[in-house]
Design an enzyme around this catalytic site. Structure first.
Site, short mmCIF file in Angstrom:
data_model
loop_
_atom_site.label_atom_id
_atom_site.label_comp_id
_atom_site.label_asym_id
_atom_site.label_seq_id
_atom_site.Cartn_x
_atom_site.Cartn_y
_atom_site.Cartn_z
N TRP A 113 43.72 0.64 -31.24
CA TRP A 113 43.78 1.36 -29.95
C TRP A 113 44.46 2.69 -30.19
CZ3 TRP A 113 40.88 -0.53 -26.22
CH2 TRP A 113 40.66 -1.90 -26.14
N SER B 96 27.98 16.45 -21.89
CA SER B 96 26.87 16.64 -20.96
C SER B 96 27.36 16.79 -19.52
CB SER B 96 25.87 15.50 -21.07
OG SER B 96 26.43 14.27 -20.61
N GLY C 289 31.61 8.63 -24.48
CA GLY C 289 31.95 9.23 -25.76
C GLY C 289 31.80 10.74 -25.70
N CYS D 267 36.83 9.26 15.07
CA CYS D 267 35.37 9.34 15.20
C CYS D 267 34.94 9.28 16.66
CB CYS D 267 34.70 8.22 14.40
SG CYS D 267 35.00 6.58 15.05
N THR E 208 28.96 4.32 -26.44
CA THR E 208 30.20 3.62 -26.12
C THR E 208 29.99 2.11 -26.14
OG1 THR E 208 31.06 5.43 -24.78
CG2 THR E 208 31.94 3.25 -24.32
N ARG F 46 40.48 2.39 -12.59
CA ARG F 46 39.26 1.61 -12.36
C ARG F 46 39.33 0.88 -11.02
NH1 ARG F 46 37.75 -1.47 -18.06
NH2 ARG F 46 37.29 0.40 -19.32
N GLU G 289 33.68 7.18 -18.54
CA GLU G 289 34.43 6.65 -19.69
C GLU G 289 33.53 6.65 -20.91
OE1 GLU G 289 37.39 3.67 -19.66
OE2 GLU G 289 37.12 3.25 -17.52
N ARG H 207 41.17 -5.10 -15.26
CA ARG H 207 41.98 -6.22 -15.69
C ARG H 207 43.47 -5.94 -15.45
NH1 ARG H 207 38.13 -5.39 -19.43
NH2 ARG H 207 39.49 -4.50 -21.03
N GLU I 219 42.80 3.56 14.01
CA GLU I 219 43.25 3.81 15.37
C GLU I 219 43.14 2.55 16.24
OE1 GLU I 219 40.88 7.58 14.15
OE2 GLU I 219 41.02 5.47 13.57
#
Length: 356
Positions: free
Chosen positions: A159, A292, A286, A64, A185, A173, A284, A196, A41
């Site tokens: 890959w 979990s 396994g 705000c 991992t 990311r 990211e 990247r 603003e």
């Protein structure tokens, strides 16, 4: 949208864009670029100058009305002589929620609320989540074969998906505050966990490494640039003084995680990360870490990149490990499914049915 120009850059603040309109023409616009910088603003009003008097202000989030890192936006709006304010949504921050709009109304400024509200809530879903629950927004990401495998029985995973899909992961990311991975991992893939992107501005998220038994070698790639890119190393109670000293010397933040029977207390960890101004976390990991976080009920969105290959093998790890559910009706149900083709792969996005 103006607010999106700062995607992933404003935490712990929300993304906000503002436009000043007079006589059907835009006379000023702005967006909040990062925490500590002027709010949207203020930027829009500055550009509008004297033209802001009797003009309309369009903003995706309630202005705000309190002093934080910057002065209240409501005061600037009142002083500028704005006639009407069109607001996308109320601020979920209890310090503001409704108070900013009431302050403007007291000065005879007309308020039009809930303009494109659904889109505005979606834009700042991580900010909304943390304001309402004190927990960060969690994205569970995986790359798997058509038969649900994230690696072969030997552990090879490079890959599974193509270059375009992998590049899209780097875009994600670039937007989140942190990446969280488990010990397995790092041991298997030795990733850098950096962003990247080949084009555009790049922001490296904080890297959070879970290593309950301190098995990750200090030569791992993820530790290479710890002095320039932040790492939080989550350890159990048995870390050696030598290892602790080495990590501290490398400017790595040490966090001793709270343990449950079979691993870290994920909810407790996420709460601590929220207290460190991390609104969004990308998992990211396994199959065991994935299981979990699903079991803990903390997932807000699932992003699965699915490759048109079949790996097979009972010993090849699947997306979710652990014991799994006993009955099908106990499975996590997903909704709002969106499927996008990226190169030869499919990206499936969905949210758990328990998430509102």
């Amino acid at each position: 949208m103006l607010a999106r120009k700062a995607y992933g850059r404003t935490s712990p603040n929300p993304m906000v864009g503002a436009v000043v309109v007079k006589g059907g023409k835009v006379v000023g616009e702005g967006y909040h670029s990062r925490a500590g910088q002027p709010h949207a603003e203020i930027e829009a009003l500055r550009k509008a100058g004297h033209k802001a008097r009797s003009a309309d202000l369009y903003v995706n989030l309630e202005p705000c009305c309190h002093f934080g890192r910057t002065p209240p936006c409501t005061e600037a709006i009142i002083e500028a002589g704005i006639k009407r304010v069109f607001v996308g949504m109320k601020d979920p921050n209890k310090q503001v929620s409704g108070k900013g709009l009431r302050s403007l109304k007291k000065h005879s400024i007309v308020i039009v609320s809930d303009v494109l509200k659904e889109e505005c809530v979606k834009l700042n879903e991580s900010f909304v989540k943390i304001m309402k629950t004190g927990m960060p927004f969690v994205i569970l990401k995986t790359a798997m074969s058509l038969d649900g495998k994230i690696a072969t029985r030997s552990g090879d995973s490079r890959w599974i998906t193509g270059k375009l899909a992998r590049n899209h992961v780097h875009k994600i990311r670039n937007q989140v505050d942190a990446i969280l991975v488990g010990t397995g991992t790092v041991l298997k893939d030795d990733p850098r966990l950096t962003c990247r992107l080949k084009t555009g501005s790049v922001k490296h998220p904080v890297r959070i490494i879970l290593d309950r038994r301190n098995r990750i070698p200090l030569t791992a790639k993820v530790f290479k640039n710890s002095r320039s890119q932040k790492i939080i190393y989550v350890t159990g109670p048995d870390i050696s003084s030598r290892r602790l000293k080495t990590l501290v010397n490398r400017k790595i933040e040490i966090f001793k995680g709270k343990l449950l029977k079979n691993g870290f207390n994920i909810k407790h960890l996420l709460k601590e990360l929220a207290n460190r101004d991390m609104n969004s976390i990308l998992i990211e990991g396994g199959s065991e870490l994935n299981a979990s976080v699903v079991k803990a009920g903390v997932v807000d969105r699932v992003v699965a990149f699915i490759s048109p290959i079949l790996i097979g093998g009972t010993k090849a790890p699947s997306f979710l490990g652990g014991q799994g559910v006993v009955k099908v009706n106990g499975a996590m149900k997903l909704k709002d499914i969106k499927v996008t083709k990226i190169g030869e792969d499919l990206m499936m996005e969905a949210i758990p049915c328990s998430v509102e």
